[in-house]
Design a protein around this motif. Structure first.
Motif, short mmCIF file in Angstrom:
data_model
loop_
_atom_site.label_atom_id
_atom_site.label_comp_id
_atom_site.label_asym_id
_atom_site.label_seq_id
_atom_site.Cartn_x
_atom_site.Cartn_y
_atom_site.Cartn_z
N ASP A 58 7.82 4.11 -1.44
CA ASP A 58 8.48 4.44 -2.71
C ASP A 58 7.81 3.80 -3.92
OD1 ASP A 58 10.29 5.81 -1.24
OD2 ASP A 58 11.89 4.33 -1.38
N THR A 63 5.50 -6.64 4.73
CA THR A 63 4.27 -5.91 5.05
C THR A 63 3.16 -6.68 4.35
OG1 THR A 63 5.44 -3.81 5.12
CG2 THR A 63 3.06 -3.70 4.79
N ILE A 93 -0.70 -0.92 0.17
CA ILE A 93 -1.31 0.18 -0.58
C ILE A 93 -1.10 -0.13 -2.06
CG2 ILE A 93 -1.39 2.70 -0.85
CD1 ILE A 93 -1.78 1.71 2.07
N SER A 138 10.55 -4.26 1.16
CA SER A 138 11.41 -3.19 0.64
C SER A 138 12.82 -3.36 1.20
CB SER A 138 10.85 -1.84 1.06
OG SER A 138 11.10 -1.64 2.43
N LYS A 185 14.42 -1.57 3.31
CA LYS A 185 14.51 -1.40 4.77
C LYS A 185 14.12 -2.68 5.51
CE LYS A 185 13.27 2.92 4.99
NZ LYS A 185 12.18 3.85 5.03
N ASP A 186 13.10 -3.36 5.00
CA ASP A 186 12.67 -4.63 5.62
C ASP A 186 13.82 -5.63 5.59
OD1 ASP A 186 10.06 -3.60 5.86
OD2 ASP A 186 9.54 -4.28 3.83
#
Ligand code: ADP
Length: 212
Positions: A173, A146, A152, A122, A124-125
């Motif tokens: 998100d 991740t 998920i 994402s 942020k990563d």
């Protein structure tokens, strides 16, 4: 009193005049995408205004009056999923950033050589990775993503309600829409994506038909 939206009225007029007609043909006549019409077609079919038959198309049904109450619990991921943006696990963080901008998405999915889902990256990563001093072209995505089995996911046959609940519970998100290949080894193929925006748009589409 329940009132149909202008677009739903237009769809009914088209089907009345030209039915049986496919969803794609209706979309073409309205200069819209098939996916945009899906919620309207679902509502009109549920309400009994239209009848949908495989390989025949939509036909108009006389006498239907009210639109029943529909919620995201009755809408399926299969109908709403968007295109997933995917990169190989050998790609660099730099490549991932370019893809995020080019495809205008908030997260991308990482696949291995067999095209199986192995990671999620994402914004942020990517920001975290860019805080270091190393050249982003030299960092492979699989260092910062991740990874499975912590991803998920959601399936085609799940509802939008399940998708929304899952994103809220896990503070994320978006969800990759997957087809299971082997549950034990966490092997999945990515076939789409659902985001918080997907849920918000579906909610707006569904609530339009209750506007008086
Ligand atoms: P953003 O970074 O743009 O705020 P998210 O809130 O979705 O996006 O991501 C927050 C964190 O959750 C990131 O570390 C990301 O890798 C991870 N993440 C995002 N989507 C998923 C997912 N479907 N499954 C597991 N982890 C995820």
């Amino acid at each position: 009193m329940i009132k149909l939206t202008k677009r739903q009225e237009e769809i009914l007029q088209i089907v009345k005049k030209e039915g049986p007609i496919s969803g794609k043909e209706i979309a073409d006549k309205l200069s819209l995408k098939r996916a945009t019409l899906r919620p309207d077609l679902a509502i009109l079919t549920m309400a009994g205004n239209l009848e949908a038959r495989t390989k025949v198309g939509y036909t108009y049904k006389e006498g239907a009056s009210a639109v029943p109450f529909m919620t995201i619990s009755e809408q399926f991921v299969r109908e709403y999923k968007g295109h997933p943006v995917v990169v190989r696990n050998s790609s660099s963080v730099y490549d991932a950033i370019v893809q995020i901008f080019l495809k205008d998405v908030g997260a991308i999915y990482v696949v291995n050589d067999d095209n199986h889902l192995v990671g999620v990256i994402s914004r942020k990563d990517l920001l975290r990775a860019s805080m270091g001093t190393q050249d982003l072209r030299d960092i492979p995505v699989n260092v910062i993503m991740t990874r499975m089995p912590n991803i998920i996911t959601i399936k085609l046959e799940d509802t939008l309600h399940t998708a929304a609940k899952r994103m809220i519970e896990h503070h994320i998100d978006s969800l990759p829409v997957v087809q299971e290949i082997n549950k034990v080894s966490h092997t999945y193929k990515v076939v789409g994506r659902i985001t918080k925006t997907t849920i918000a748009k579906a909610y707006m589409e569904l609530s339009k038909c209750y506007t008086v």
